[in-house]
Design an enzyme around this catalytic site. Sequence first.
Site, PDB file in Angstrom:
ATOM      1  N   ASN A 109      11.287   5.745  12.112  1.00 47.47           N
ATOM      2  CA  ASN A 109      10.626   5.959  10.825  1.00 47.47           C
ATOM      3  C   ASN A 109       9.631   4.854  10.543  1.00 47.47           C
ATOM      4  OD1 ASN A 109      11.247   4.342   8.114  1.00 47.47           O
ATOM      5  ND2 ASN A 109      13.032   4.091   9.472  1.00 47.47           N
ATOM      6  N   PHE A 113       8.349   2.150   2.636  1.00 47.86           N
ATOM      7  CA  PHE A 113       8.823   1.974   1.249  1.00 47.86           C
ATOM      8  C   PHE A 113       8.153   2.948   0.280  1.00 47.86           C
ATOM      9  CE2 PHE A 113      10.031  -2.862   1.553  1.00 47.86           C
ATOM     10  CZ  PHE A 113      11.115  -2.525   2.354  1.00 47.86           C
ATOM     11  N   SER A 181      12.484  -4.599   6.714  1.00 47.31           N
ATOM     12  CA  SER A 181      11.835  -3.344   7.099  1.00 47.31           C
ATOM     13  C   SER A 181      10.621  -3.688   7.957  1.00 47.31           C
ATOM     14  CB  SER A 181      11.381  -2.567   5.866  1.00 47.31           C
ATOM     15  OG  SER A 181      10.465  -1.569   6.279  1.00 47.31           O
ATOM     16  N   ASN A 183       8.087  -1.898   8.376  1.00 49.44           N
ATOM     17  CA  ASN A 183       6.930  -1.094   7.982  1.00 49.44           C
ATOM     18  C   ASN A 183       6.153  -1.641   6.797  1.00 49.44           C
ATOM     19  OD1 ASN A 183       7.565   0.937   9.984  1.00 49.44           O
ATOM     20  ND2 ASN A 183       9.316   1.444   8.679  1.00 49.44           N
ATOM     21  N   THR A 184       6.529  -2.824   6.309  1.00 50.55           N
ATOM     22  CA  THR A 184       5.765  -3.479   5.248  1.00 50.55           C
ATOM     23  C   THR A 184       5.223  -4.777   5.825  1.00 50.55           C
ATOM     24  OG1 THR A 184       7.010  -2.473   3.450  1.00 50.55           O
ATOM     25  CG2 THR A 184       5.926  -4.557   2.946  1.00 50.55           C
ATOM     26  N   LYS A 216      19.382  -8.473   3.944  1.00 50.44           N
ATOM     27  CA  LYS A 216      19.373  -7.559   5.095  1.00 50.44           C
ATOM     28  C   LYS A 216      18.388  -8.062   6.139  1.00 50.44           C
ATOM     29  CE  LYS A 216      19.303  -2.682   6.314  1.00 50.44           C
ATOM     30  NZ  LYS A 216      19.355  -1.317   5.797  1.00 50.44           N
ATOM     31  N   ASN A 245      18.837  -4.087  10.200  1.00 49.23           N
ATOM     32  CA  ASN A 245      17.887  -3.014   9.905  1.00 49.23           C
ATOM     33  C   ASN A 245      17.459  -2.353  11.228  1.00 49.23           C
ATOM     34  OD1 ASN A 245      15.891  -1.447   8.514  1.00 49.23           O
ATOM     35  ND2 ASN A 245      15.744  -3.088   7.003  1.00 49.23           N
TER      36      ASN A 245
END
Length: 352
Positions: A109, A113, A181, A183-184, A216, A245
Amino acid sequence: MLDLGQIATQLLRRLDPETAHEIAIHSIAYGLAGRGKADHSALKTHALGLTFPNPIGLAAGFDKNARAVRGLAKLGFGYIETGTVTPRPQPGNPKPRLFRLINDHAIINRMGFNSCGIDRFCQNLTPLFRPNKEGHVQAAGVPLGINLGINKTGADPLTDYPALVGRVKSYADYITINLSSPNTPGLRDLQEVDMLSRLLEAIQTAHPDRPPLLIKLAPDLEDEAYGPILQAAIDGRADGLILTNTTLARPESLTSSHRTETGGLSGAPLATRARDVLKLVADLNKGRLCLISSGGIESGRDILDRLKMGANLVQIYTAFIYEGPAALTRLKQELLQEMSRDGIRSLASLPR
Ligand SMILES: Cc1cc2nc3c(=O)[nH]c(=O)nc-3n(C[C@H](O)[C@H](O)[C@H](O)COP(=O)(O)O)c2cc1C
């Protein structure tokens, strides 16, 4: 024979992943996804000053906007972690951004966010709470974790995370700051020790009355990085770590055509690294912080192994996507069988 939940899960797998996800959230929110059986008392777990009916939580990212907490609790999770929620609403990355790697039991994925923002998130949570003499009581019946993140643009982590903690502290049984994450852009840099210490100090100063705070972490740090982070977490009065994660790594074993997609990989191919990071951190931790293990958990044996390695609790995401609510019934049955095989009468009796 398949029950209704299993048939629905099979049908959802035929839809594009995000449409399937939306339908699942709505069905669960409206209580259409069924109800799990009461948990065996041997699964009761104590951690973070809380009592969990079983140690299997729903990992963050499934119910990002806190729309289905009560329905998810009914399915039989021992606790629910909602979010990641960001300060302001944001759409996330362009679609497609969610890929099933079915043969690999995995997902990639790059949601980025997608969030309704903290104002709406708190509105969504309000009906979950009933007033009582002490203030209010949460009606989901299992502990609720709230996972916090920052916006893609215009973020100031040292201001944003304390502000978010202030917004959710009266709702959350525990709070997670998500620093991992993939993706940020820049988010994972917040795991660097100096930055982490400043972040924890800013939160502690602004909210000494906060609920337990967890951090996390990513699985993609160098092994040597976890010890100093653990120490910074302890010094900064955090209460626990979530390990881990999703990963940016792409194990050679992947066979699905989507394996080259950009984003975080979750599910079975993450299991080995998630276990290794847990082992590494648990050996250094010596029971000081609460550890939650997440990454590729697919069986009762996986759960018991992680608990024996030093995790206090576990979380699942990808296994729930592939199997639906039946995963919970199966995992709990298997966990009880594995406990009896290993001569463990109750999870509360596991040495910590
Ligand atoms: C589609 C998707 C979205 C996710 N979103 C988030 C998120 O918003 N915040 C977060 O902390 N973790 C997020 N995660 C990571 C999961 O919480 C979990 O840590 C990870 O998937 C590993 O567990 P699993 O192998 O059981 O899936 C997401 C995972 C997936 C597959």
